[in-house]
Scaffold this active site. Sequence first.
Site, PDB file in Angstrom:
ATOM      1  N   SER A   1       0.835  -1.121  -0.243  1.00  0.00           N
ATOM      2  CA  SER A   1       0.082   0.078   0.168  1.00  0.00           C
ATOM      3  C   SER A   1       1.034   1.242  -0.002  1.00  0.00           C
ATOM      4  CB  SER A   1      -0.825   0.011   1.246  1.00  0.00           C
ATOM      5  OG  SER A   1      -1.786  -0.963   1.062  1.00  0.00           O
ATOM      6  N   GLN A   2       0.301   2.434  -0.443  1.00  0.00           N
ATOM      7  CA  GLN A   2       0.929   3.640  -0.369  1.00  0.00           C
ATOM      8  C   GLN A   2       1.258   4.145   1.108  1.00  0.00           C
ATOM      9  OE1 GLN A   2      -2.313   6.211  -1.093  1.00  0.00           O
ATOM     10  NE2 GLN A   2      -0.822   8.110  -1.365  1.00  0.00           N
TER      11      GLN A   2
END
Length: 216
Positions: free
Chosen positions: A62-63
């Site tokens: 994930s970011q």
Amino acid sequence: MADTGQARAEMVDRQIAARGIRDERLLAAMREVPRDLFVGEERSAHAHDDSALPIAAGQTISQPYIVAAMIEAARVGRDDRVLEIGAGSGYAAAVMGRLAREVHAVERLAELAELAAGRMAGLGYANVHIHQGDGTGGWPDAAPFDAILVSAAGPDVPQPLIEQLAPGGRLVMPVGGGHVQSLVRVTRDAAGAVAREKLDDVCFVPLIGAHGWPER
């Protein structure tokens, strides 16, 4: 060789603190954990980019901001026992391991679980335990948990996870199908009553398992 410590510091300052994350312990943990080791050597140059990245087995990491936002929403404390569902490369579990007493992270895919466990051993993160299995049923052997994070989107919050929340526990996960899902927080009070609130719109891979989506 690039200064990854400086890259992490800039990532935290520009992408995370600048967007409103205020938990100083969390910011320090994200400055400490070497994100480049969790993305694979071929993508290490992009490890601190403001985006999700592909990892092994067709999955994603994930970011950075989303990782931070979910952990802050779960209010992970020093004495907490934490469960993560969808460990992926192990990055979020590693960050939470710097914040909590103990972390159990469950990953459905054996390849990812093995890689994540190796990273924890290599970094000396002995309080982070990686398990391979269907995380939609939680991890009953170590329950209850003070905080639960689910790093994939399910059709709803799995009942086994709610049941494994300790009194005062917090669960954060994306819910819904399609391209955009709702990030929700479920809390359980001392009497066992459960409350639910929407935090944001997000985009995650589907949560596969007996209490999630069927495998296609």
